[in-house]
Design a protein around this motif. Structure first.
Motif, PDB file in Angstrom:
ATOM      1  N   LEU A  76       0.910  -1.028  -0.016  1.00 57.97           N
ATOM      2  CA  LEU A  76       0.001   0.091  -0.117  1.00 57.97           C
ATOM      3  C   LEU A  76       0.943   1.326   0.124  1.00 57.97           C
ATOM      4  N   ASP A  77       0.569   2.244  -0.814  1.00 55.19           N
ATOM      5  CA  ASP A  77       1.356   3.336  -0.871  1.00 55.19           C
ATOM      6  C   ASP A  77       0.924   4.566   0.036  1.00 55.19           C
ATOM      7  N   SER A  78      -0.431   4.294   0.234  1.00 50.08           N
ATOM      8  CA  SER A  78      -0.906   5.329   1.164  1.00 50.08           C
ATOM      9  C   SER A  78      -1.781   4.998   2.561  1.00 50.08           C
ATOM     10  N   PRO A  79      -0.947   4.409   3.514  1.00 47.95           N
ATOM     11  CA  PRO A  79      -1.796   4.027   4.507  1.00 47.95           C
ATOM     12  C   PRO A  79      -2.353   4.913   5.528  1.00 47.95           C
ATOM     13  N   TRP A  80      -3.646   4.835   5.607  1.00 50.75           N
ATOM     14  CA  TRP A  80      -4.382   5.659   6.322  1.00 50.75           C
ATOM     15  C   TRP A  80      -4.406   5.237   8.000  1.00 50.75           C
ATOM     16  N   SER A  81      -3.326   5.433   8.553  1.00 45.07           N
ATOM     17  CA  SER A  81      -3.183   4.650   9.714  1.00 45.07           C
ATOM     18  C   SER A  81      -4.058   5.612  10.965  1.00 45.07           C
ATOM     19  N   GLY A  82      -4.691   4.647  11.488  1.00 43.03           N
ATOM     20  CA  GLY A  82      -5.701   5.100  12.493  1.00 43.03           C
ATOM     21  C   GLY A  82      -7.238   5.407  11.786  1.00 43.03           C
ATOM     22  N   PHE A  83      -7.090   5.504  10.588  1.00 39.05           N
ATOM     23  CA  PHE A  83      -8.650   5.842  10.160  1.00 39.05           C
ATOM     24  C   PHE A  83      -9.567   4.712   9.993  1.00 39.05           C
ATOM     25  N   PHE A  84      -9.376   3.389   9.910  1.00 33.31           N
ATOM     26  CA  PHE A  84     -10.111   2.331   9.793  1.00 33.31           C
ATOM     27  C   PHE A  84     -10.091   1.279  11.182  1.00 33.31           C
ATOM     28  N   GLU A  85      -9.143   1.708  11.936  1.00 38.40           N
ATOM     29  CA  GLU A  85      -9.149   1.070  13.337  1.00 38.40           C
ATOM     30  C   GLU A  85     -10.161   1.420  14.071  1.00 38.40           C
ATOM     31  N   TYR A 122      -4.532  13.877  -4.566  1.00 32.52           N
ATOM     32  CA  TYR A 122      -4.710  14.700  -3.059  1.00 32.52           C
ATOM     33  C   TYR A 122      -5.498  13.878  -2.338  1.00 32.52           C
ATOM     34  N   SER A 123      -6.531  13.123  -2.854  1.00 36.93           N
ATOM     35  CA  SER A 123      -7.688  12.494  -2.043  1.00 36.93           C
ATOM     36  C   SER A 123      -6.850  11.361  -1.210  1.00 36.93           C
ATOM     37  N   MET A 124      -5.820  10.920  -1.865  1.00 35.17           N
ATOM     38  CA  MET A 124      -5.143   9.675  -1.218  1.00 35.17           C
ATOM     39  C   MET A 124      -4.497   9.878  -0.042  1.00 35.17           C
ATOM     40  N   THR A 125      -3.998  11.148   0.313  1.00 36.24           N
ATOM     41  CA  THR A 125      -3.301  11.412   1.346  1.00 36.24           C
ATOM     42  C   THR A 125      -4.038  11.630   2.650  1.00 36.24           C
ATOM     43  N   ASN A 126      -5.116  12.032   2.741  1.00 42.75           N
ATOM     44  CA  ASN A 126      -5.901  12.118   3.961  1.00 42.75           C
ATOM     45  C   ASN A 126      -7.341  11.783   3.782  1.00 42.75           C
ATOM     46  N   PRO A 127      -7.717  10.651   4.375  1.00 47.62           N
ATOM     47  CA  PRO A 127      -9.208  10.310   4.211  1.00 47.62           C
ATOM     48  C   PRO A 127     -10.176  11.300   4.691  1.00 47.62           C
ATOM     49  N   LEU A 145     -25.396  13.446  -0.033  1.00 54.53           N
ATOM     50  CA  LEU A 145     -24.613  12.706  -0.665  1.00 54.53           C
ATOM     51  C   LEU A 145     -23.058  13.152  -0.699  1.00 54.53           C
ATOM     52  N   LEU A 146     -23.114  14.420  -0.519  1.00 55.67           N
ATOM     53  CA  LEU A 146     -21.578  15.012  -0.248  1.00 55.67           C
ATOM     54  C   LEU A 146     -21.191  14.636   1.133  1.00 55.67           C
ATOM     55  N   ARG A 147     -21.954  14.843   1.825  1.00 54.77           N
ATOM     56  CA  ARG A 147     -21.949  14.677   3.344  1.00 54.77           C
ATOM     57  C   ARG A 147     -21.660  13.187   3.474  1.00 54.77           C
ATOM     58  N   ARG A 148     -22.052  12.360   2.857  1.00 55.65           N
ATOM     59  CA  ARG A 148     -21.894  11.036   3.076  1.00 55.65           C
ATOM     60  C   ARG A 148     -20.906  10.418   2.809  1.00 55.65           C
ATOM     61  N   GLN A 149     -19.851  11.214   1.976  1.00 51.86           N
ATOM     62  CA  GLN A 149     -18.684  10.721   1.482  1.00 51.86           C
ATOM     63  C   GLN A 149     -17.827  10.557   2.795  1.00 51.86           C
ATOM     64  N   ILE A 150     -18.026  11.718   3.698  1.00 49.77           N
ATOM     65  CA  ILE A 150     -17.173  11.737   4.956  1.00 49.77           C
ATOM     66  C   ILE A 150     -17.880  10.842   5.995  1.00 49.77           C
ATOM     67  N   ALA A 151     -19.217  10.678   6.041  1.00 52.83           N
ATOM     68  CA  ALA A 151     -19.977   9.801   7.170  1.00 52.83           C
ATOM     69  C   ALA A 151     -19.601   8.302   6.989  1.00 52.83           C
ATOM     70  N   MET A 152     -19.289   8.011   5.805  1.00 53.79           N
ATOM     71  CA  MET A 152     -19.139   6.547   5.501  1.00 53.79           C
ATOM     72  C   MET A 152     -17.700   6.023   6.351  1.00 53.79           C
ATOM     73  N   ARG A 192     -13.923   4.727   2.290  1.00 57.10           N
ATOM     74  CA  ARG A 192     -13.860   5.684   1.280  1.00 57.10           C
ATOM     75  C   ARG A 192     -13.948   5.017  -0.151  1.00 57.10           C
ATOM     76  N   LYS A 193     -15.045   5.600  -1.040  1.00 55.90           N
ATOM     77  CA  LYS A 193     -15.266   5.108  -2.255  1.00 55.90           C
ATOM     78  C   LYS A 193     -15.444   6.530  -3.244  1.00 55.90           C
ATOM     79  N   PRO A 194     -14.870   6.345  -4.346  1.00 60.01           N
ATOM     80  CA  PRO A 194     -14.984   7.387  -5.534  1.00 60.01           C
ATOM     81  C   PRO A 194     -16.490   7.573  -5.626  1.00 60.01           C
ATOM     82  N   LEU A 195     -17.029   8.942  -5.795  1.00 57.43           N
ATOM     83  CA  LEU A 195     -18.266   9.282  -6.064  1.00 57.43           C
ATOM     84  C   LEU A 195     -18.530   9.794  -7.343  1.00 57.43           C
ATOM     85  N   ILE A 196     -19.108   9.274  -8.473  1.00 60.96           N
ATOM     86  CA  ILE A 196     -19.505  10.026  -9.552  1.00 60.96           C
ATOM     87  C   ILE A 196     -20.789  10.715  -9.401  1.00 60.96           C
ATOM     88  N   ILE A 197     -20.840  12.083  -9.545  1.00 59.24           N
ATOM     89  CA  ILE A 197     -22.206  12.742  -9.647  1.00 59.24           C
ATOM     90  C   ILE A 197     -22.334  13.568 -10.931  1.00 59.24           C
TER      91      ILE A 197
END
Ligand SMILES: Cc1ncc(C[n+]2csc(CCOP(=O)(O)OP(=O)(O)O)c2C)c(N)n1
Ligand SMILES: [Mg+2]
Length: 1072
Positions: free
Chosen positions: A599-608, A745-750, A853-860, A863-868
């Motif tokens: 993995l090139d962008s570990p999000w330590s602490g995000f999933f735990e 840019y989105s890969m650095t910080n969830p 929908l926009l807010r749900r991107q963060i509430a999830m 992380r999943k890409p969202l096409i609107i």
């Protein structure tokens, strides 16, 4: 224009007092037209690398003996007679020669200096006879010859600086014969062989003189210039529009002895190149015909990168993000990043994966390592970003990731985080994204404050040689657009490589601008380990096969000069081999590979500690909506002098009225989503072409003071004192580049909402590679998640074939959801679907739903890409508004919006249910009303197309048992969502039938009926057991209403568009 002004200003110091016009004339006359080099230069193909012979010279008499300077000479002569040491050495020599009877012109040594003389030092008074030593003009004529001679020497110095690289010996294999650069330079001046020992003053724009040398004999000047510019390094920099930067480079290549390396440095270099070669040799031995895209021929890439990293670490860099193609990638992971060798070797074993996903071939995987840099004794973080086969596509992703890291660290000058991009020669000159990456390099919201580009230039791309793969002399010419210096270096000269890499790192740390290192090398084998290069490059390869490797050559050199012994060389090699063998044994014990290790962008602490099936709230308290709404509708507080455009004032007033009426339109809904996230500490970034205003002039996130230049106000940056930062930035006109950047840019910080908006939705197709290779498949291949949001204006509004459709079908086609599987119905149905999909595709019909929908991107919790697909006319549609009631705490995103009108109150009477998505809803609603069909037609909107809301659709079908079912879309039949939703309707219906009935055998009669009605074979897995059940119980077909098939997404004729739109509505309500 301001860039042009800067450019001229940067050049002015070259000619004090020169007006821009004069400067231009001077440049043209002095250096282009007078030069006989123009035509020959074009003929100098850089694909022929070779050494160059020295230029010739011309004789001169002793013109400085004319006029008033003879008084001065007389003084010198008298002093010399008394004591030859009392005058400058050149006078001494001159008088000696003259006394010995030398003829005119032959006694000349060098004009002496009146000041304390250094070696080879001369005063200008001695060169320009109309001036006395006190600098007063005597009115006597200038001796043109001496001025001409000096100018000729200056021109020749400049020629080396500009074109010396053409004469450098860069090509280790010397495919083509030697170049004749110096002959050409010779022809450009009138100097001759007899001038070679004349001493000339060195201009301020050269550093070839040692500290005490302000003048040199021409022979020495030429020899030093050749050493600097025509050996194994070719420096391209004179196109840079800054005198300071040019001088900086000249100093680092011209200063005598600047390249010398001490014994310790040499030993380290040898060890590094030995390991690089040893790694490839080990792989070749263990896995003879396994593809690895070996680095043989360009092993110096490894020491080169390590030098860049060492030097950068020394200069304060703590984190380096790298992007690179296939060639030598495993070697970089092993020897630059020091990824455990056993993990690399295990990739060759064909083991099963421990985690989900497709995985990827070993030479595409990324990595992230934190370790101690042994040279600097400082910690360093190294990441290699995973990439697809698509050459160069990773470039702006690396840049976006780097930029984000700098942003979060507050590293506004790029002192702590930097990027390195590696390239192949053919890809660097061929792939457009390279240019797009360079053009982002100096833009305020996209710069990474300098990238070091390293080209592993093996002078071939697969089977094609440079003559057929590029039109430019060098593969690096694209870098000239941003004034990046380019250091070409013969990769068979390790010390020269070291030098340019150090300079490149220093350049980046000093000027924070891009720089290119071009490692001119060769490819010892074929494109990969199973290719035969002799098929296509027989001569090149017969030469290569006779060549010794750089490791052999360099170790022989160091042994010969006594820096190392043969035993030491063998020891380094054997030690590394032992390390490899040990790792090999360890790798044999592995039973599984773990994609997570790559993995090139570990999000330590995000999933735990997060429940992966628990969604946060998306509704917000009314107070927050009001506050954001009011701030968003206001001019800068306490800045009465800020003059806002009248039109904007109207928009702000209308916004304020909406807020007071507790409603939002599209722009306000979006602002509230952004604003509420900012309040919660979530950084929001919106990037794309003209996003600040919005293509459709609806957004206005940046207010411009109408009478003061560059004075702006961003309401969303001024909502709360402790809010997270908001970035809104108009981008360069590149979809490929900028979409990649934002993905990075989105890969650095969830915990950030990163959005990219296309001007019109269909323009995403120039970034298709980012969508297919990264967005749709990134998680599956590289276990890497991203919550990037793509906003794609979409809708058939008579604007022609382009500007109409954002091509929903393209995205839906790339979605990984199984059309034939109705997911298990549990409480977590919706979130599990989101968890399992590769991306989310939505077309909202209300601002409130867009807000959620926009807010749900963060509430999830993942992380999943969202096409609107976003609206155009709906931005101002009076009905496309939402109440605060749909946005407050108790509300959430609606995957589908069922009919809520009168039809829903008496479902049994409903004869038709229309399913649709997006703006066509408003047209259908209006047409239904006009036709008086509110009781008999229900309209259900599918807001989230993928994941498909199977459960909600099934319920809608069940609710209206007597209705026929239609899918209505405005796109053509072979486009839009039809082919995606059609099989899913069937799946939803099967579930509906199972629930409502326990009916009907799966007979051939039933299958015939199904086939007749639908034109398709019946679903075989429907279990129908009731003997009297009819086909409609088992699944009513959903039929299509919309435009027919078409090659083009929309008509170019407004009239035809209106006709089609009317027909669509007529068809939708036909039969009622
Ligand atoms: C976008 C894209 N087009 C074509 C290819 C097929 N391809 C793979 S490597 C290669 C040659 C690349 O040459 P170069 O950039 O010089 O790198 P080298 O392999 O010589 O190191 C080609 C054409 C690809 N991977 N990606
Ligand atoms: Mg190549």
């Amino acid at each position: 224009m301001y860039r042009t002004r800067n450019l001229v200003a940067g050049l002015l110091p070259l000619l004090p007092g020169a007006a821009p016009e004069r400067l231009a004339v001077w440049l043209v006359k002095g250096y282009v037209q007078n030069s006989s080099a123009r035509a020959p230069l074009a003929a100098l193909s850089i694909r022929k690398y070779s050494a160059a012979p020295p230029p010739p010279t011309q004789a001169a008499a002793e013109p400085f003996l004319n006029g008033s300077s003879s008084v001065y000479v007389e003084e010198m002569y008298n002093s010399w007679l008394q004591d030859p040491k009392s005058v400058h050495a050149s006078w001494d020599s001159f008088f000696r020669n003259a006394s010995a009877g030398a003829g005119p012109g032959q006694a000349y040594q060098a004009p002496p200096s009146l000041a304390v003389p250094g070696k080879y030092e001369i005063p200008v008074t001695a060169l320009v006879p109309q001036f006395t030593s006190s600098g007063v003009s005597t009115g006597l004529p200038i001796d043109e010859k001496i001025i001409d001679d000096h100018l000729a020497v200056q021109a020749i110095i400049r020629s080396y600086q500009i074109r010396g690289h053409f004469g450098a010996f860069l090509d280790p294999i010397q495919i083509e014969g030697p170049k004749d650069l110096n002959e050409r330079l010779k022809q450009e001046t009138h100097l001759e062989e007899k001038d070679m020992d004349r001493v000339f003053k060195l201009p301020a724009t050269t550093y070839i003189g040692k500290p005490d040398e302000r003048a040199l004999p021409l022979r020495e000047i030429l020899s030093r210039l050749e050493a600097a510019y025509c050996r194994h390094i070719g420096v391209e920099f004179m196109f840079i529009n800054s005198l300071e930067q040019c001088n900086w480079i000249r100093k680092r290549f011209e200063t005598p002895g600047v390249m010398s390396l001490d014994a310790e440095g040499k030993r380290l270099l040898l060890a590094r190149v030995t390991r690089a070669a040893g790694f490839e040799a080990f792989l070749a031995r263990k896995w003879t015909s396994e593809k690895r895209f070996g680095l043989e021929g360009c092993e110096m890439l490894i020491p080169a990168m390590k030098t860049i990293i060492d030097k950068s670490s020394e200069l304060g860099v703590e984190s380096i993000i790298m992007g690179m193609p296939h060639r030598g990638r495993l070697n970089v992971l092993a020897n630059v990043c020091r990824k455990p060798l056993e993990q690399i070797f295990a990739q060759f074993a064909g083991l099963e994966a421990a985690d989900d996903g497709s995985g990827d071939v070993k030479y595409h995987l990324g990595t992230y390592i934190e370790r101690l840099n042994r040279v600097t004794n400082k910690n360093i973080r190294l990441a290699v970003v995973a990439n697809p086969s698509h050459l160069e596509a990773v470039d702006t992703i690396v840049q976006g990731k780097t930029r984000a890291e700098q942003f979060y660290k507050g590293d506004s000058e790029g002192k702590k985080t930097m990027s390195i991009l590696l390239h192949g020669d053919a890809a660097f000159s061929g792939q457009g994204i390279v240019y797009e990456t360079f053009t982002l390099s100096d833009l305020p919201d996209y710069t990474t404050r300098g990238t070091i580009h390293v080209v592993a230039n093996n002078q071939i791309g697969f089977t094609t040689d440079p003559r057929h793969s590029r039109s430019s002399p060098y593969c690096t010419d694209v870098a000239r657009v941003v004034n990046a210096p380019i250091f070409h270096v013969n990769a068979d000269d390790p010390e020269a490589v070291m030098h340019v890499c150090k300079v490149a790192a220093e350049w980046r740390a000093t000027f924070h601008k891009d720089v290119v290192v071009d490692l001119v090398s060769y490819r010892r084998g074929g494109h990969n380990e199973i290719d035969e290069p002799m098929f296509t490059q027989p001569l090149m390869y017969s030469k290569i096969r006779k060549m010794k490797s750089v490791t052999e050559k360099y170790s022989a050199k160091l042994i010969e000069e006594g820096t190392v012994t043969k035993e030491e060389v063998d020891d380094v090699r054997n030690k590394y081999e032992k390390i490899c063998e040990e790792a090999y044994v360890k790798a044999q014990k592995e039973t599984q590979i773990r994609y997570k290790d790559w993995l090139d962008s570990p999000w330590s602490g995000f999933f735990e500690g997060k429940n992966q099936l628990k969604m946060g709230n998306t509704g917000v308290i009314e107070e927050t909506l009001k506050h954001i709404g009011k701030r968003f509708s206001s001019t800068p507080p306490n800045a009465a002098e800020f003059v806002v455009h009248k039109g904007i004032e109207r928009i702000l007033r209308a916004r304020m009225e909406m807020v007071e009426a507790r409603t939002v339109d599209w722009a306000l809904g979006e602002a509230m989503a952004f604003g509420s996230l900012l309040k919660e500490g979530i950084h929001v970034r919106l990037s794309g072409q003209d996003v600040e205003r919005g293509t459709f002039s609806h957004r206005h996130h940046v207010l411009h003071h109408q009478t003061s230049d560059k004075s702006t106000y961003k309401p969303l940056c001024n909502l709360y004192p402790d809010q997270a930062p908001y970035t809104v930035c108009n981008s360069s006109l590149s979809e490929f580049g900028v979409l990649g950047f934002e993905l990075g840019y989105s890969m650095t910080n969830p915990n950030a909402l990163v959005c990219w908006e296309a001007q019109f939705g269909d323009f995403f197709n120039t970034a298709q590679c980012i969508i297919d290779q990264f967005i749709a498949s990134g998680q599956s291949k590289w276990v890497r998640q991203s919550g990037l949001v793509l906003l794609l204006p979409h809708g058939m509004e008579g604007m022609g074939p382009e500007h109409s459709s954002a091509r929903p079908e393209r995205f839906l086609h790339a979605c990984s959801e199984d059309p034939e599987t109705f997911p298990p119905e549990t409480e977590e149905f919706a979130i599990r679907q989101l968890h399992d999909t590769n991306m989310i595709v939505a077309n909202c019909s209300t601002p409130a739903n867009y807000f959620h929908l926009l807010r749900r991107q963060i509430a999830m919790p993942f992380r999943k890409p969202l096409i609107i697909f976003t609206p155009k006319s709906l931005l101002r549609h009076p009905d496309a508004k939402s109440s605060f009631d749909d946005m407050v705490e108790t509300t959430e995103f609606k995957r589908a919006i069922p009919e809520t009108g009168v039809a829903a109150n008496d479902p049994g009477s409903v004869r038709k249910v229309i399913f649709c998505s997006g703006k066509v809803y408003y047209e259908l609603k209006k047409a239904r009303e006009e036709r008086g069909l509110d009781n008999t037609v229900a309209i259900t909107r599918i807001e989230q197309i993928c994941p498909f809301p199977f459960d909600l659709i099934r319920d809608e079908i069940n609710k209206y048992p007597n209705a026929e079912l239609k899918w209505v879309q405005e796109e053509h039949k072979n486009m839009g969502a039809w082919s995606f939703v059609q099989p899913r309707f069937e799946t939803a219906m099967q579930k509906s039938s199972e629930r409502r009935l326990s009916c009907q055998p799966n007979t051939s009669w039933w299958r015939r009926q199904w086939a007749q009605l639908t034109g398709r074979p019946s679903p075989t897995d429907v279990v129908v057991t009731h003997p009297s059940a009819s086909v409609s119980d088992c699944g009513r077909p959903v039929s299509y209403v919309g435009r027919g098939v078409s090659a083009s997404p929309a008509t170019g004729s407004k009239r035809q568009h209106l006709k089609e739109a009317a027909q669509l509505l007529a068809d939708a309500f036909a039969g009622l």
